[in-house]
Motif scaffolding. Structure first.
Motif, PDB file in Angstrom:
ATOM      1  N   TRP A 168      10.429  17.438  50.274  1.00 21.41           N
ATOM      2  CA  TRP A 168      10.348  18.476  49.383  1.00 21.41           C
ATOM      3  C   TRP A 168      11.419  19.459  50.048  1.00 21.41           C
ATOM      4  N   LEU A 169      11.253  19.989  51.091  1.00 21.24           N
ATOM      5  CA  LEU A 169      12.857  20.545  52.363  1.00 21.24           C
ATOM      6  C   LEU A 169      13.987  20.589  51.750  1.00 21.24           C
ATOM      7  N   PRO A 170      14.275  18.727  51.676  1.00 18.02           N
ATOM      8  CA  PRO A 170      15.782  18.815  51.873  1.00 18.02           C
ATOM      9  C   PRO A 170      16.314  19.351  50.401  1.00 18.02           C
ATOM     10  N   PHE A 174      17.729  16.128  57.463  1.00 19.14           N
ATOM     11  CA  PHE A 174      17.033  16.668  57.828  1.00 19.14           C
ATOM     12  C   PHE A 174      15.352  16.103  58.316  1.00 19.14           C
ATOM     13  N   LEU A 191      14.722  21.273  48.999  1.00 22.19           N
ATOM     14  CA  LEU A 191      14.988  22.923  48.004  1.00 22.19           C
ATOM     15  C   LEU A 191      16.214  22.948  48.925  1.00 22.19           C
ATOM     16  N   MET A 192      16.382  22.464  49.647  1.00 20.11           N
ATOM     17  CA  MET A 192      17.787  23.606  50.248  1.00 20.11           C
ATOM     18  C   MET A 192      19.116  22.600  49.548  1.00 20.11           C
ATOM     19  N   GLY A 205      11.864  16.590  58.460  1.00 20.30           N
ATOM     20  CA  GLY A 205      10.460  17.216  58.276  1.00 20.30           C
ATOM     21  C   GLY A 205       9.436  16.473  56.132  1.00 20.30           C
ATOM     22  N   PRO A 206       8.652  17.274  55.437  1.00 14.13           N
ATOM     23  CA  PRO A 206       9.088  16.216  54.110  1.00 14.13           C
ATOM     24  C   PRO A 206      10.347  16.855  53.709  1.00 14.13           C
ATOM     25  N   PHE A 211      21.584  16.626  53.473  1.00 14.66           N
ATOM     26  CA  PHE A 211      20.318  17.915  53.801  1.00 14.66           C
ATOM     27  C   PHE A 211      19.278  16.634  53.930  1.00 14.66           C
TER      28      PHE A 211
END
Length: 122
Positions: A62-64, A57, A66-67, A59-60, A54
């Motif tokens: 925090w996004l991975p 991925f 959270l995933m 992006g920022p 993850f």
């Protein structure tokens, strides 16, 4: 206490059974000190490579994260929630009857009979 070889340990962690002479080790592994931590690690360590994917991925950060948490939190929830069921299965798989969940059920059944005898059945 006799310990399993590396091959036996890997097989055991993948769901295999160990020879009867290793039953004390199995009992300690499933019910001894630190068994809850070992149980959770058995469920989470195989997920680490998947969770690290993850991070690829875009992006920022925090996004991975959270995933990853969307996978990790339910796994932890079910690993902890079904720990006694899993322990009982593994003990029965190795021919041992010291099942903590079974003992708890027996006590509950006895309490239910006492309640029904005292207050009647509705």
């Amino acid at each position: 206490m006799l310990e399993p070889t590396a091959r036996q340990w890997i097989s055991y962690n993948l769901g295999g059974t160990l020879p009867a002479d290793l039953n004390p080790w199995v009992h300690h592994d499933l019910l001894g000190r630190g068994s809850a931590v070992r149980h959770v690690l058995r469920f989470t360590i195989p997920l680490v490579p998947l969770l690290l994917l993850f991070l690829l991925f875009p992006g920022p950060v925090w996004l991975p994260l959270l995933m990853m948490s969307l996978i990790l939190l339910p796994v932890l929830y079910f690993a902890l929630g079904l720990m006694n069921v899993y322990r009982g299965f593994r003990l029965r798989q190795h021919g041992m009857a010291d099942d903590p969940a079974e003992r708890k059920r027996e006590g509950t059944e006895e309490k239910r009979r006492e309640y029904e005898a005292r207050f009647g059945r509705e």
